[in-house]
Design a protein around this motif. Structure first.
Motif, PDB file in Angstrom:
ATOM      1  N   LEU A   3      72.440  12.552  38.005  1.00 56.16           N
ATOM      2  CA  LEU A   3      71.339  11.889  38.696  1.00 56.16           C
ATOM      3  C   LEU A   3      70.249  12.910  39.015  1.00 56.16           C
ATOM      4  CD1 LEU A   3      73.445   9.681  41.131  1.00 56.16           C
ATOM      5  CD2 LEU A   3      72.715   9.203  38.794  1.00 56.16           C
ATOM      6  N   LYS A   4      69.548  13.346  37.989  1.00 56.65           N
ATOM      7  CA  LYS A   4      68.519  14.359  38.144  1.00 56.65           C
ATOM      8  C   LYS A   4      67.115  13.787  38.174  1.00 56.65           C
ATOM      9  CE  LYS A   4      71.219  18.040  35.961  1.00 56.65           C
ATOM     10  NZ  LYS A   4      71.256  19.052  34.872  1.00 56.65           N
ATOM     11  N   ALA A   5      66.974  12.504  37.945  1.00 64.63           N
ATOM     12  CA  ALA A   5      65.649  11.903  37.951  1.00 64.63           C
ATOM     13  C   ALA A   5      65.071  11.936  39.370  1.00 64.63           C
ATOM     14  CB  ALA A   5      65.712  10.466  37.433  1.00 64.63           C
ATOM     15  N   GLU A   6      63.769  12.107  39.449  1.00 62.78           N
ATOM     16  CA  GLU A   6      63.098  12.200  40.740  1.00 62.78           C
ATOM     17  C   GLU A   6      63.274  10.935  41.568  1.00 62.78           C
ATOM     18  OE1 GLU A   6      60.699  14.356  43.478  1.00 62.78           O
ATOM     19  OE2 GLU A   6      61.693  14.947  41.615  1.00 62.78           O
ATOM     20  N   VAL A   7      63.400   9.796  40.897  1.00 70.61           N
ATOM     21  CA  VAL A   7      63.475   8.525  41.607  1.00 70.61           C
ATOM     22  C   VAL A   7      64.786   8.373  42.375  1.00 70.61           C
ATOM     23  CG1 VAL A   7      64.555   7.184  39.773  1.00 70.61           C
ATOM     24  CG2 VAL A   7      62.925   6.078  41.319  1.00 70.61           C
TER      25      VAL A   7
ATOM     26  N   THR B  37      70.579   5.129  46.375  1.00 73.39           N
ATOM     27  CA  THR B  37      71.949   5.615  46.570  1.00 73.39           C
ATOM     28  C   THR B  37      72.843   5.032  45.476  1.00 73.39           C
ATOM     29  OG1 THR B  37      71.628   5.754  48.960  1.00 73.39           O
ATOM     30  CG2 THR B  37      73.898   5.723  48.153  1.00 73.39           C
ATOM     31  N   LYS B  38      73.599   5.889  44.802  1.00 74.31           N
ATOM     32  CA  LYS B  38      74.483   5.447  43.728  1.00 74.31           C
ATOM     33  C   LYS B  38      75.748   4.835  44.293  1.00 74.31           C
ATOM     34  CE  LYS B  38      77.249   7.114  39.842  1.00 74.31           C
ATOM     35  NZ  LYS B  38      77.732   8.291  39.119  1.00 74.31           N
TER      36      LYS B  38
ATOM     37  N   THR C  69      76.086   0.758  40.602  1.00 66.70           N
ATOM     38  CA  THR C  69      74.915   0.150  41.237  1.00 66.70           C
ATOM     39  C   THR C  69      74.026   1.220  41.848  1.00 66.70           C
ATOM     40  OG1 THR C  69      76.121  -0.155  43.313  1.00 66.70           O
ATOM     41  CG2 THR C  69      76.132  -1.994  41.740  1.00 66.70           C
ATOM     42  N   ALA C  70      72.750   0.879  42.004  1.00 61.75           N
ATOM     43  CA  ALA C  70      71.768   1.721  42.678  1.00 61.75           C
ATOM     44  C   ALA C  70      71.146   0.890  43.793  1.00 61.75           C
ATOM     45  CB  ALA C  70      70.707   2.217  41.710  1.00 61.75           C
ATOM     46  N   VAL C  71      71.269   1.355  45.025  1.00 62.71           N
ATOM     47  CA  VAL C  71      70.804   0.618  46.197  1.00 62.71           C
ATOM     48  C   VAL C  71      69.585   1.332  46.773  1.00 62.71           C
ATOM     49  CG1 VAL C  71      71.437  -0.321  48.446  1.00 62.71           C
ATOM     50  CG2 VAL C  71      73.174  -0.069  46.660  1.00 62.71           C
ATOM     51  N   CYS C  72      68.496   0.603  46.983  1.00 62.20           N
ATOM     52  CA  CYS C  72      67.284   1.170  47.566  1.00 62.20           C
ATOM     53  C   CYS C  72      67.555   1.582  49.010  1.00 62.20           C
ATOM     54  CB  CYS C  72      66.151   0.147  47.511  1.00 62.20           C
ATOM     55  SG  CYS C  72      64.600   0.731  48.255  1.00 62.20           S
TER      56      CYS C  72
END
Length: 576
Positions: free
Chosen positions: A67-71, A76-77, A87-90
């Motif tokens: 998970l190296k992307a700036e976003v 949270t993974k 999943t990716a949670v804002c």
């Protein structure tokens, strides 16, 4: 060939295969045994059944990148599943995206850029949200001390336009506090620009004398011939005007030595020499700068952090600038004309909170503020005084409301606990106890009504109308201890004084801490852990305070240590 008319067909011919077990009888028994063993081994190898892998291993797992992307700073993974998906949670709105199995972060970037309405877009939004959440959590941001950079002014304007402005005292009128040392630095720099040529001569002289070992030995000889105790020359730092003051002070002390040195060294050119009028002008200049230097030392202090001591100091700076306008030296009057606009520009937005702190000093109150306002604003002093009174009243009203709310909540919780204890306690069979309780409850209600007949706002009026505290004129007066003793008499005013007096007047202390840490954790020595770095910085501060025993001495020690460092860099440790 069968007859086509016959309904009986010929049977298919079946060829029987040869029996492989029948070996040639001409083989010897040893050869027969060897052939049979080889056949048995081959059959065993052919009959091995390969087991199928577990069902979970049959599915090919996708390669998941780090998970190296700036976003990913804003998401949270979730837990990774067996098929490689997750999943990716804002972190702000809680929206969930399914990731993995060759899914990229395009949807996350789109959500960050335009989809999420709760996500901060820049540092300004992050700061505003942080301060707003701090205020909402009943930890109100009273004041923010910043230097005079234009970007800081723009940041303050944006913050005051945001949602946090609703929770600031007096609508944010005292929220932005300018660093006093930065104001003084800007004022003095504007004045020193007039005498830049004379200061440059002294600076070049100091550098010339320290250029080589031979010149330093010759300078020591000149010092002994002039019968002046030897001191090594030192020049200033361009970004610190107080170091320029110290350089000029040292130059005036070494003037006889410098004059004598000019006769010993033919390389000392006349372009660096100052004539008698120049030296007299430098003495007059030092008399003017002495006030600024003392005020700078006071603003840089850390042993007296309360804000009440700085309003008179700033006013003394103004009086000193006005006196410079009457100097017989033309360059000093020109300096005053450069300094005054700078002072007025930054003083207007910085004096309100300083004046309030001065009012909260029982030795000064409104008397000292009115005296200085009449000196600074002879025509408009009444307007400034009324504006100050209005700001103090508004602050008191806000603290009074908060104090009353807290008191009512405390009383309600106390009454609730008492009622619960009475309900759980033993009941009285007689009526005498209840009659006494009713009488005392009526008396308590009457006393409370009598106590609230006069508004608590008279607490502020009572403080301002009382005479100045004569016992507080001692030099060792502790204003915080004074308000602590008066908390029963002025409960609301004591809370107001606690918050106002805690506001720092300058950012020098925090900036010097970062500068010290940068010198301690340098590129050469960069393997220290956090605990060791903190211990070194604290020990350095404690040792300096123990040796010097005062703020002025501490500043002199800092100057001496910087000079010693410069000596070691240029000339080697043998020169120190």
């Amino acid at each position: 060939m069968a007859d086509p008319g016959s309904d009986v067909s010929e049977p298919d011919l079946v060829l029987e295969a040869e029996d492989d077990d029948q070996l040639d009888p001409t083989y010897t028994p040893e050869e027969i045994e060897r052939i049979q063993n080889d056949a048995t081994n081959a059959d065993n190898a052919a009959n091995v059944v390969t087991q199928d892998p577990p069902a979970a291993n049959k599915k090919k797992r996708k390669f998941v990148k780090d998970l190296k992307a700036e976003v990913w700073k804003y998401f949270t993974k979730g837990v990774e599943q067996d098929d490689g998906s997750y999943t990716a949670v804002c972190n702000y709105c809680g929206e969930i995206y399914k990731m993995g199995n060759s899914r990229g972060t395009g949807s996350l970037r789109h959500h960050y850029k335009s989809g999420c309405k709760k996500m901060p877009r820049n540092s300004h939004d992050k700061l505003q949200k942080m301060l707003h959440m701090t205020n909402v959590a009943d930890k109100r941001a009273f004041s923010l001390v910043l230097d005079n950079a234009s970007s800081n002014d723009a940041c303050i304007r944006e913050l005051l336009c945001g949602p946090m402005s609703d929770n600031l005292p007096v609508d944010g009128q005292v929220f932005h506090q300018r660093c006093g040392c930065h104001i003084l630095n800007l004022v003095v720099d504007a004045g020193l620009s007039v005498v830049g040529d004379q200061i440059s001569k002294i600076r070049e002289t100091m550098k010339f004398l320290r250029h080589s070992q031979a010149r330093m030995e010759r300078f020591q000889l000149a010092s002994s011939q002039a019968k002046v105790p030897f001191k090594k020359p030192a020049w200033d730092v361009a970004t610190r005007w107080n170091s320029t003051f110290l350089m000029l002070e040292l130059a005036l002390y070494l003037r006889p030595v410098i004059d004598r040195y000019s006769t010993l060294d033919k390389n000392y050119t006349k372009s660096m020499q100052l004539n008698n009028n120049d030296w007299l002008g430098m003495e007059a200049l030092m008399d003017c700068l002495k006030v600024f230097y003392n005020v700078t030392l006071k603003f840089s202090g850390t042993k007296y952090p309360t804000l009440n001591v700085f309003f008179p100091e700033f006013c003394d700076v103004f009086v000193n600038i006005k006196s410079m306008e009457k100097s017989p030296y033309s360059f000093i009057t020109m300096m005053a004309s450069k300094m005054l606009p700078k002072w007025e520009r930054y003083w207007t937005s910085a004096n309100t909170l300083l004046a309030i702190a001065c009012v909260l000093d029982p030795r000064c109150k409104l008397t000292a503020v009115e005296y200085y306002y009449k000196l600074i604003y002879p025509q408009d002093h009444e307007w400034y005084i009324n504006n100050l009174k209005g700001c103090i009243n508004a602050l008191f009203d806000e603290y009074f409301k908060a104090y009353s709310l807290q008191q009512s909540q405390g009383e309600s919780s106390q009454a609730q606990s008492q009622s619960q204890s009475q309900a759980s306690g033993p009941s009285s069979s007689g009526t005498g106890s209840s009659t006494v309780n009713d009488i005392r409850a009526g008396l308590k209600s009457l006393l409370a009504e009598k106590n609230t007949a006069e508004p608590l706002k008279s607490e502020l009026e009572q403080y301002l109308t009382e005479p100045l505290d004569a016992t507080a004129l001692d030099a060792s007066f502790d204003i915080l201890a004074w308000w602590k003793l008066k908390v029963t008499v002025y409960p609301v005013m004591a809370r107001l004084a606690r918050d106002v007096l805690a506001v720092p007047a300058s950012t020098v202390a925090s900036e010097s801490t970062f500068s010290t840490s940068g010198r301690t954790l340098s590129t050469v020595r960069n393997s220290l852990n956090d605990e060791s770095l903190q211990a070194l910085i604290c020990a350095q501060d404690w040792l300096r305070c123990k040796v010097t025993g005062g703020e002025v001495g501490a500043t002199a020690t800092l100057w001496a240590s910087a000079e010693a460092t410069l000596d070691d860099t240029i000339y080697g440790s043998h020169q120190a």
